[in-house]
Design an enzyme around this catalytic site. Structure first.
Site, PDB file in Angstrom:
ATOM      1  N   ASP A  16     -30.693-123.942 -12.738  1.00  0.00           N
ATOM      2  CA  ASP A  16     -29.474-124.516 -13.308  1.00  0.00           C
ATOM      3  C   ASP A  16     -28.580-125.113 -12.215  1.00  0.00           C
ATOM      4  O   ASP A  16     -28.289-124.467 -11.210  1.00  0.00           O
ATOM      5  CB  ASP A  16     -28.710-123.422 -14.065  1.00  0.00           C
ATOM      6  CG  ASP A  16     -27.667-123.982 -15.007  1.00  0.00           C
ATOM      7  OD1 ASP A  16     -26.987-124.958 -14.644  1.00  0.00           O
ATOM      8  OD2 ASP A  16     -27.521-123.439 -16.114  1.00  0.00           O
TER       9      ASP A  16
ATOM     10  N   THR B 231     -24.777-127.538 -19.550  1.00  0.00           N
ATOM     11  CA  THR B 231     -26.001-126.726 -19.552  1.00  0.00           C
ATOM     12  C   THR B 231     -26.748-126.750 -20.879  1.00  0.00           C
ATOM     13  O   THR B 231     -27.940-127.076 -20.928  1.00  0.00           O
ATOM     14  CB  THR B 231     -25.661-125.271 -19.171  1.00  0.00           C
ATOM     15  OG1 THR B 231     -25.191-125.254 -17.822  1.00  0.00           O
ATOM     16  CG2 THR B 231     -26.893-124.373 -19.280  1.00  0.00           C
TER      17      THR B 231
END
Length: 477
Positions: free
Chosen positions: A36, A72
């Site tokens: 991420d 995200t």
């Protein structure tokens, strides 16, 4: 003699057909890994030998354009559906659905509300509908029941579970008696530290080095499990990160009355729901609020963002310039690093690397879109893609030209807003196999019919003699 010749011919034809099938490889295995918030240029900020090892023996895409907003959850769902956020429905990390009067937030259990996820079908479900099995270690959305299904194997999200434990589960699923053909692995960093430190901080160096070591551990475990040379490994991310500062703040309380709106999603793209009768007042106040804030009515959002055709996108969207932070007032949390900005900005772009039998070696490509990953995955897994906004044509040059096929990959012909029209070459390579199988089948059937016919005819005289012999009366002694 003729009978023996036909028998031999039949056997040879059958062997030819079986060879046609046996030449097809085992089912391709794919492991998709997301670190991420791994910005594209983190590869060069500090030594990253394991990332460069994959680049040397695999493929690397220099510029990956992700979807707006560059957050995200929208981007992780794009990676596994091939859809823009307006099409898959996960339009932000925090959302409000006015049709259902329901909210969605990373910090609440409502992220497990299936309805938020069911405007699309993620690849693990498509893979399982095709008769295969999937395994997911913490990938966003994989612990949610979507269209009445979970992945075959999955780990409920728990950020305290170590990277090593997640890898162990993935390896276990790939090497079990009923192995998965699709694995998904997620790790929270460098996003977490990028927010707290800022991507330009010297302290990010050790964070990036640690991610590289984690990748090295994954490679080591794949080699130990004898998966390294048979599995297609894809390393990517959802977005990048940009540096912020306390000097670049936009405080909404300076321009708006809190009682006139609800702030659904915050910086750097503020999703604003005006109270009834207050739309014009809120919009006009924001339009002239700050030189580093651009405000759009939903219907006026730029087409290139593909961010207007969904009820979960709020009536007013306020977008901060790169590095600027939107908050209601200074009592709100401030982050030194942030993402969510315009997806055309280089700092928002993630990485893409891949290694495996399907991919070329030491090959670098200039650009792709994150939506293109989905048709690539479907191609590797030999499953039929759902409607999507990507293009296999954009990424097929990443593949080894000798990559075999098992069953034909079919790109959906249903076009979505912003889709690239499927071309005839998306089907290229599947026809020779089926022509070969069809001809082989016909040959076997013809030989089988001739063989049986000949066998019957050759046995008729013998049957007549047997019948005559049985019909004779027994001789008396």
């Amino acid at each position: 003699m003729t009978s023996k010749f036909l028998l031999v011919s039949f056997i040879l034809a059958a062997l030819s057909l079986s060879t046609t099938f046996s030449l097809q490889p085992d089912q391709q295995k794919v492991l998709l890994v997301s670190f991420d918030g791994f910005r594209w240029d983190y590869l060069y900020k500090v030594p990253t030998p394991h990332f460069h090892y994959i680049m040397k023996y695999g493929v690397h895409v220099k510029q990956v354009t992700n979807v707006f907003i560059t957050k995200t959850y929208p981007n992780h769902y794009t990676l596994v559906t091939g859809l823009f956020a307006e099409n898959h429905g996960i339009v932000a990390n925090d959302m409000f659905d006015p049709i259902r009067n329901k909210s969605f937030s990373l910090d609440h259990m409502n992220i497990y509300d299936s309805k938020f996820w069911e405007e699309a079908t993620p690849i693990w479900i498509t893979n399982q509908r095709a008769g295969h099995t999937s395994g997911a270690a913490m990938w966003p959305g994989t612990d949610v029941k979507i269209h009445k299904r979970f992945p075959t194997h999955y780990m409920p999200y728990n950020e305290s579970v170590s990277f090593e434990d997640r890898v162990a589960k993935i390896i276990e699923w790939f090497t079990s008696k009923e192995p998965i053909n699709l694995g998904l692995l997620y790790w929270e960093d460098p996003d977490d530290m990028g927010h707290h430190l800022g991507p330009d901080s010297p302290l990010m160096g050790p964070v990036i080095s640690d991610i590289d070591k984690k990748l090295g551990y994954l490679i080591q475990m794949l080699k130990k499990a004898k998966l390294w040379n048979t599995l297609n490994l894809i390393i990517t991310s959802d977005h990048g990160m940009t540096q912020c500062s306390e000097e670049r703040l936009i405080e909404l309380d300076q321009y708006l009355d809190k009682d006139h709106y609800t702030l659904i999603d915050q910086s750097p793209v503020a999703a604003i729901l005006p109270k009834e009768g207050k739309f014009d007042e809120v919009y006009e106040a924001l339009t002239h609020a700050h030189p580093n804030l651009t405000v759009y009515k939903k219907e006026d959002v730029p087409e290139r963002w593909h961010y207007k055709y969904n009820s979960r996108i709020q009536p007013i969207i306020a977008v901060a310039d790169e590095g600027w932070h939107i908050l209601q007032n200074k009592s709100d949390d401030f982050l030194l690093g942030n993402h969510g900005y315009d997806n055309a900005l280089a700092d928002m772009h993630p990485i893409f690397l891949a290694h495996g039998p399907a991919f070329r070696k030491n090959f670098s490509k200039e650009a792709m879109n994150s939506t293109d990953l989905y048709p690539l995955l479907c191609h590797l897994l030999n499953i039929t893609a759902m409607p999507h906004n990507g293009s296999f044509w954009n990424v097929q040059d990443l593949l080894n030209s000798a990559m075999p096929r098992v069953v034909p990959y079919t790109q959906s012909t249903i076009l979505l807003p912003g889709s690239v029209k499927p071309a005839e070459y998306d089907q290229e390579g599947s026809y020779p196999y089926f022509i070969g199988v069809s001809l082989g089948s016909i040959i076997v059937i013809v030989f089988f019919v001739i063989f049986i016919k000949h066998l019957i005819h050759s046995q008729i005289p013998a049957l007549q003699d047997m019948h005559a012999e049985i019909a004779q009366p027994l001789l008396q002694a």
